[in-house]
Every structure is written in structure tokens, then in C-alpha cells.
Write a protein that holds these residues in place. Structure first.
Motif, PDB file in Angstrom:
ATOM      1  N   PRO A   1       2.734  14.359  -1.710  1.00  0.00           N
ATOM      2  CA  PRO A   1       3.920  14.020  -0.936  1.00  0.00           C
ATOM      3  C   PRO A   1       4.321  12.929  -0.764  1.00  0.00           C
ATOM      4  N   SER A   2       5.609  12.326  -0.629  1.00  0.00           N
ATOM      5  CA  SER A   2       6.076  11.069  -0.667  1.00  0.00           C
ATOM      6  C   SER A   2       5.792  10.577   0.727  1.00  0.00           C
ATOM      7  N   VAL A   3       5.933   9.113   0.781  1.00  0.00           N
ATOM      8  CA  VAL A   3       5.912   8.338   1.821  1.00  0.00           C
ATOM      9  C   VAL A   3       7.013   8.518   2.764  1.00  0.00           C
ATOM     10  N   GLU A   4       8.145   8.840   2.230  1.00  0.00           N
ATOM     11  CA  GLU A   4       9.652   9.142   2.736  1.00  0.00           C
ATOM     12  C   GLU A   4       9.471  10.737   3.724  1.00  0.00           C
TER      13      GLU A   4
ATOM     14  N   GLY B   1       0.715  -1.180   0.022  1.00  0.00           N
ATOM     15  CA  GLY B   1       0.036   0.058   0.173  1.00  0.00           C
ATOM     16  C   GLY B   1       0.688   1.420  -0.159  1.00  0.00           C
ATOM     17  N   SER B   2       0.152   2.282   0.334  1.00  0.00           N
ATOM     18  CA  SER B   2       0.772   3.681   0.460  1.00  0.00           C
ATOM     19  C   SER B   2       0.685   4.288   1.580  1.00  0.00           C
ATOM     20  N   PRO B   3       1.494   4.043   2.606  1.00  0.00           N
ATOM     21  CA  PRO B   3       1.370   4.833   4.085  1.00  0.00           C
ATOM     22  C   PRO B   3       1.122   6.295   4.142  1.00  0.00           C
ATOM     23  N   THR B   4       0.262   6.846   4.735  1.00  0.00           N
ATOM     24  CA  THR B   4      -0.155   8.201   4.707  1.00  0.00           C
ATOM     25  C   THR B   4      -0.018   8.874   6.127  1.00  0.00           C
ATOM     26  N   TRP B   5       0.726   9.915   6.150  1.00  0.00           N
ATOM     27  CA  TRP B   5       0.898  10.497   7.331  1.00  0.00           C
ATOM     28  C   TRP B   5      -0.536  11.395   7.661  1.00  0.00           C
ATOM     29  N   ALA B   6      -0.949  11.481   8.643  1.00  0.00           N
ATOM     30  CA  ALA B   6      -2.162  12.298   9.003  1.00  0.00           C
ATOM     31  C   ALA B   6      -1.911  13.834   8.625  1.00  0.00           C
ATOM     32  N   GLY B   7      -0.635  14.215   8.916  1.00  0.00           N
ATOM     33  CA  GLY B   7      -0.424  15.740   8.859  1.00  0.00           C
ATOM     34  C   GLY B   7      -0.484  15.971   7.452  1.00  0.00           C
ATOM     35  N   HIS B   8       0.049  15.174   6.455  1.00  0.00           N
ATOM     36  CA  HIS B   8      -0.354  15.568   4.941  1.00  0.00           C
ATOM     37  C   HIS B   8      -1.729  15.559   4.662  1.00  0.00           C
TER      38      HIS B   8
ATOM     39  N   GLY C   1     -18.316  21.357  -7.326  1.00  0.00           N
ATOM     40  CA  GLY C   1     -19.694  21.240  -7.994  1.00  0.00           C
ATOM     41  C   GLY C   1     -20.508  20.567  -6.987  1.00  0.00           C
ATOM     42  N   SER C   2     -21.838  20.003  -7.453  1.00  0.00           N
ATOM     43  CA  SER C   2     -22.764  19.484  -6.489  1.00  0.00           C
ATOM     44  C   SER C   2     -22.651  18.132  -6.366  1.00  0.00           C
ATOM     45  N   GLY C   3     -23.447  17.561  -5.384  1.00  0.00           N
ATOM     46  CA  GLY C   3     -23.448  16.136  -5.234  1.00  0.00           C
ATOM     47  C   GLY C   3     -22.254  15.674  -4.484  1.00  0.00           C
ATOM     48  N   VAL C   4     -21.893  14.443  -4.737  1.00  0.00           N
ATOM     49  CA  VAL C   4     -20.819  13.697  -4.007  1.00  0.00           C
ATOM     50  C   VAL C   4     -19.350  13.644  -4.904  1.00  0.00           C
ATOM     51  N   THR C   5     -18.295  14.161  -4.408  1.00  0.00           N
ATOM     52  CA  THR C   5     -17.163  14.205  -5.109  1.00  0.00           C
ATOM     53  C   THR C   5     -16.198  13.080  -4.257  1.00  0.00           C
ATOM     54  N   ARG C   6     -15.508  12.112  -5.002  1.00  0.00           N
ATOM     55  CA  ARG C   6     -14.705  11.074  -4.389  1.00  0.00           C
ATOM     56  C   ARG C   6     -13.398  11.665  -4.870  1.00  0.00           C
ATOM     57  N   MET C   7     -12.334  11.649  -3.599  1.00  0.00           N
ATOM     58  CA  MET C   7     -10.981  12.152  -4.051  1.00  0.00           C
ATOM     59  C   MET C   7     -10.031  11.159  -3.265  1.00  0.00           C
ATOM     60  N   HIS C   8      -8.975  10.394  -3.797  1.00  0.00           N
ATOM     61  CA  HIS C   8      -8.089   9.678  -3.156  1.00  0.00           C
ATOM     62  C   HIS C   8      -6.840  10.515  -2.889  1.00  0.00           C
ATOM     63  N   PHE C   9      -6.420  10.472  -1.605  1.00  0.00           N
ATOM     64  CA  PHE C   9      -4.987  11.073  -1.014  1.00  0.00           C
ATOM     65  C   PHE C   9      -4.283  10.070  -0.249  1.00  0.00           C
ATOM     66  N   ALA C  10      -3.164   9.688  -0.694  1.00  0.00           N
ATOM     67  CA  ALA C  10      -2.293   8.757   0.225  1.00  0.00           C
ATOM     68  C   ALA C  10      -0.789   9.046   0.153  1.00  0.00           C
ATOM     69  N   GLY C  11      -0.104   8.538   0.767  1.00  0.00           N
ATOM     70  CA  GLY C  11       1.387   8.925   0.402  1.00  0.00           C
ATOM     71  C   GLY C  11       1.714   8.378  -0.850  1.00  0.00           C
ATOM     72  N   ASN C  12       2.899   9.252  -1.547  1.00  0.00           N
ATOM     73  CA  ASN C  12       3.219   8.835  -2.692  1.00  0.00           C
ATOM     74  C   ASN C  12       4.392   7.601  -2.833  1.00  0.00           C
ATOM     75  N   GLY C  13       4.039   6.534  -2.953  1.00  0.00           N
ATOM     76  CA  GLY C  13       4.973   5.562  -2.739  1.00  0.00           C
ATOM     77  C   GLY C  13       4.284   4.061  -2.563  1.00  0.00           C
ATOM     78  N   THR C  14       5.067   3.314  -3.050  1.00  0.00           N
ATOM     79  CA  THR C  14       4.217   1.724  -2.929  1.00  0.00           C
ATOM     80  C   THR C  14       5.401   0.800  -2.265  1.00  0.00           C
ATOM     81  N   MET C  15       4.753   0.277  -1.166  1.00  0.00           N
ATOM     82  CA  MET C  15       5.594  -0.512  -0.203  1.00  0.00           C
ATOM     83  C   MET C  15       4.774  -1.459   0.744  1.00  0.00           C
ATOM     84  N   SER C  16       5.462  -2.508   1.153  1.00  0.00           N
ATOM     85  CA  SER C  16       4.762  -3.510   1.943  1.00  0.00           C
ATOM     86  C   SER C  16       4.840  -2.919   3.367  1.00  0.00           C
ATOM     87  N   TRP C  17       3.915  -3.425   4.296  1.00  0.00           N
ATOM     88  CA  TRP C  17       4.045  -3.117   5.668  1.00  0.00           C
ATOM     89  C   TRP C  17       5.325  -3.509   6.417  1.00  0.00           C
TER      90      TRP C  17
END
Length: 298
Positions: free
Chosen positions: A280-283, A184-191, A207-223
Motif C-alpha cells: 500500500p502507498s504512503v498516502e 524514506g518510506s513512512p509505514t503505517w503500523a496497521g499496514h 522454508g527453513s532457517g531465516v527469511t528476511r523480508m522488507h515491508f514499508a510504505g510504497n513511496g519515497t519522501m523526506s521527513w
């Protein structure tokens, strides 16, 4: 502008509160703390609180986040992750008040090698994942103008998350054993909190209605890879005395009641295109978190 922030005592709520203060007056609530206490699983009490505050914006990070306990206590998970968002949505829709809600990578499952996009078909594998997806659908059904931000592998220097758990053990010199086949992509709560404020500054463009947006740390790694990185960085920053060994283990050998997605990477290109800002990156997130950790402990 008066902003109601639920779940103010949680790791995301504690990062959001000062940042939302840049946009207006923040009124915080939680079960045991905040500007006023409220049991958010009780609709009568929630409606009473909303009537008192009369917010111009609702930001709702409150949630049931105990993934394994949700398997044994599905009613409580659904109350907070499905019913509460629906109640907030109904109140907000009736009064034309915008709502910000948070969801999770756990609405997805399956093997792939590209990040999940907002319009990909969800297929949750756990009670927790289903409850979060049903919360999204409840907001959609309410007719509210809402921003739903999905994130992944959220961590902070506060207790109660993966990073704080492993570094507490590492500080005692204990060897760690961490799953290596969930990516996955670990995400710091501050970012994440910074990203939400940036989106709210541009809310007129959503706009109106529901907008979905993804935000996670930029990077791919295992736990496992994240744990190794975190231990090394924590030792370098003086958060722990010295690195400890981090042994990999397969998910099948690590008993957990709830099934986790093997691939939890979120595609955040919609956020980047909308804001014009890179994720921002995971690092970088880990560095920011460890700096706060050291400051808080000094």
C-alpha cells in the motif's frame, strides 16, 4: 494455535494483537500490561513465561526504540534488541517453534537512488542500528526458523512516534520545523500488521532457517514532505483544526545524538512477489491512520 505476542503495549503490538487473533489464540505480554507482565530483559523471567505459555508461534515486536537514548544507554538497547531476539530464537529452535521478529532500515547507510534490498550489505551508523543488526544475527545463530521483517519510519495514531508528535503540536497551532534531507518510506503500523498476517498465512512456503523480508510504505519522501502531507491530510480529516507551517531544516542544523541514514527507502519487491499483493502507498497508510485517529478521539 497459541501465539505469544511480546511488546503488546507498543504501537505495532496494539495493531498486531487483533489481527493475529484471526490465526489463533493470542497471549500478550509487556512490561506493565498484557495477559501477563514480564521484564523481557531478564532471561530467567522470559524462560519462565515461555514455559507457562508454551506458544506454537512467537511474534516479537518488543524492542528498544529510543534511537538517541541508545547512544547513552547501549547496554539496555543491546539487551532488548540483540539478547532478547537471541533468547527467543534459542527457545524456538529447541522446540521447532517459528519466530517472527522485526528489524529496521537503520541497519543500512549510504547514498543511493534505489531501495535497499534484503541481501544488501548492512552498515549501521548508530548504536540502535547496530543493536538491531546484532539481533538479526543472534536469531540466525540460534538456528531458529524465523521471519525477520525490516520496516521503516513506523507511525500510528498512538503516542510515541513522529506522526503523533507533529500532529499534537499542530493541533496547538505550533509551527513545525522538520528535517528535509533524510529520505524514506513512512509505514503505517496497521499496514505492517496486515502484511505480517499475510506472510504468516503463507509461512509453510518460507522454508527453513531465516527469511528476511522488507515491508514499508510504497513511496519515497523526506521527513519534511511527509510532515507537510500529514498536516494537510489531518486538517482535511478534522484531526487538527487547521494546517500549520512546516519549515524545512538540514540534518546538520538539527542536533541529534544518533546518526540517521540519509536514504531509508526499502525495496519491497520480495514481499510483493511472495504474496502476489502490492504494498500500500504512503498516502493510503496515512488515510487509514487518520481515520483511526479520528475514531479514537470521538
Amino acid at each position: 494455535m497459541r501465539i505469544l505476542l511480546t511488546g503488546a503495549a507498543g504501537q505495532l503490538g496494539r495493531h498486531l494483537a487483533p489481527r493475529l487473533g484471526e490465526l489463533g489464540e493470542v497471549v500478550t505480554t509487556d512490561l506493565q500490561s498484557g495477559d501477563f507482565r514480564c521484564d523481557l530483559s531478564d532471561r530467567r523471567l522470559l524462560d519462565k513465561a515461555l514455559g507457562r505459555v508454551r506458544p506454537d508461534l512467537i511474534v516479537n515486536p518488543a524492542a528498544w526504540t529510543a534511537v538517541d537514548r541508545a547512544e547513552d544507554e547501549p547496554d539496555m538497547a543491546l539487551k532488548l534488541n540483540r539478547d532478547l531476539p537471541g533468547w527467543l530464537g534459542a527457545w524456538a529452535a529447541e522446540r521447532s517453534v517459528p519466530l517472527v521478529h522485526f528489524s529496521t532500515d537503520y541497519v543500512f547507510s549510504g547514498a543511493r537512488d534505489t531501495g535497499w534490498k534484503e541481501d544488501d550489505a548492512p552498515a549501521p551508523q548508530s548504536v540502535y542500528g547496530r543493536s538491531k543488526l546484532e539481533g538479526e544475527l543472534a536469531i540466525e545463530a540460534s538456528g531458529a526458523n524465523a521471519l525477520i521483517v525490516r520496516t521503516a519510519w513506523l507511525y500510528s495514531h498512538f503516542p510515541g512516534n513522529f506522526l503523533s508528535a507533529i500532529l499534537t503540536r499542530a493541533e496547538r497551532g505550533e509551527k513545525l520545523t522538520v528535517v528535509s534531507d533524510q529520505v524514506g518510506s513512512p509505514t503505517w503500523a496497521g499496514h505492517l500488521a496486515d502484511a505480517v498476517v499475510e506472510l504468516l498465512r503463507r509461512r509453510g512456503e518460507l522454508g527453513s532457517g531465516v527469511t528476511r523480508m522488507h515491508f514499508a510504505g510504497n513511496g519515497t519522501m523526506s521527513w519534511h514532505a511527509f510532515a507537510e502531507l500529514a498536516v494537510a491530510r489531518a486538517a482535511k480529516h478534522g484531526v487538527i483544526p487547521a494546517p500549520v507551517a512546516v519549515e524545512p531544516i538540514a540534518s546538520a542544523r538539527w542536533p541529534q545524538k544518533a546518526r540517521r541514514p540519509a536514504w531509508s527507502v526499502l525495496d519491497c519487491s520480495r514481499f510483493e512477489a511472495f504474496t502476489g499483493r502490492p504494498v500500500p502507498s504512503v498516502e493510503d497508510g496515512l488515510t487509514g491512520c487518520l481515520e483511526m485517529w479520528k475514531e479514537a478521539s470521538s
